[in-house]
Design a protein around this motif. Sequence first.
Motif: not given
Length: 339
Positions: A140-165
């Motif tokens: 894995t190249q760090p430059k390809d995934v770095a923004a998942l550290a905040d933008a990624g998990i912020t988006a993922y966190h919201a989707v994860r909470k919404a899944i039951p709905l």
Amino acid sequence: MKSVRLHGYHQRPVLDEIAEPVVKNPFDVVVRVGGAGVCRTDLHIIEGQWAAAMGVALPYTLGHENAGWVHEVGAAVSNVAVGDTVILHPTPTCGLCRACRSGNDMHCESSSFPGLDSDGGMAEYLLTSARACVKLDPATQPKDVAALADAGITAYHAVRKAIPLLYPGTSCVVIGAGGLGHIGIQCLAALTATRIVVVDRNPDALALASQLGAHETVVADGKHVEAVLDLTGGAEVVLDFVAEEGAEADGFAMTARAGSYFVIGYGGAVHIPTLDIISTERNIIGNIVGTYTELAELMELAQAGKVTLHTKAYPLAAAAEALDDLAAGRVRGRAILVP
């Protein structure tokens, strides 16, 4: 080492030469930065919006979306070793408070937030903790995934909470297909069977949204609320990755009776008559960065090719240009600084 430092609010950050960080505590980890994401929060920091909340002393180094290679470890570190490829949860945590022990570590009572309240990763090296490190496949190249550290998990966190709905037959509206939104679309496509409707004022962003899994796209042209209501009758879930400049009013209006409006972006203000909330039983749900576990889960999706970052790389010396491009809407996906 070279470091992008903010010396004053409402001023451009500058490239300084400062001392490299070193390990001092048993669980410290120094990472050689391979990629640092450029986030809209960085613009808000420069504008002074976080000054009172964080109380940080200027100057300091920006950058809260970071990935790279382990450079040095403290005596008690056992989960990573020198040379490992890692992505860093943005908030090093204590592991001992109730929030940490219940799995809500982003609400840790003793966390720090490099890039907001201490020196961040827009630099050649970054000091963090073992608890923040998620070990990655060496390919894995760090430059390809770095923004998942905040933008990624912020988006993922919201989707994860919404899944039951978001059971089959529902609709989910995504407002904003930029740095966070384009990740959220992919998470929705990977984890749910909902109908994904994306709203953005930029046709290029909507074209990207369609490629990433959006079923419908709507141009934010002043008639977009009516267009979304015509398509959905009101969405069971609205994920607002903008939440400023009127998007927050639009998002609530697009939400169905008994639906949920998730506020993920920020900068605006929600002004809703309480009668409109109770009479329709619509929910307003706040979202911050996700947990360490959610970052690990997201990286599984990323390494499986189910979530990819669309990025534009800049050298560290071009940080001001990257911030200008972000502010002007010239970045599709995410800008990444590469030391």
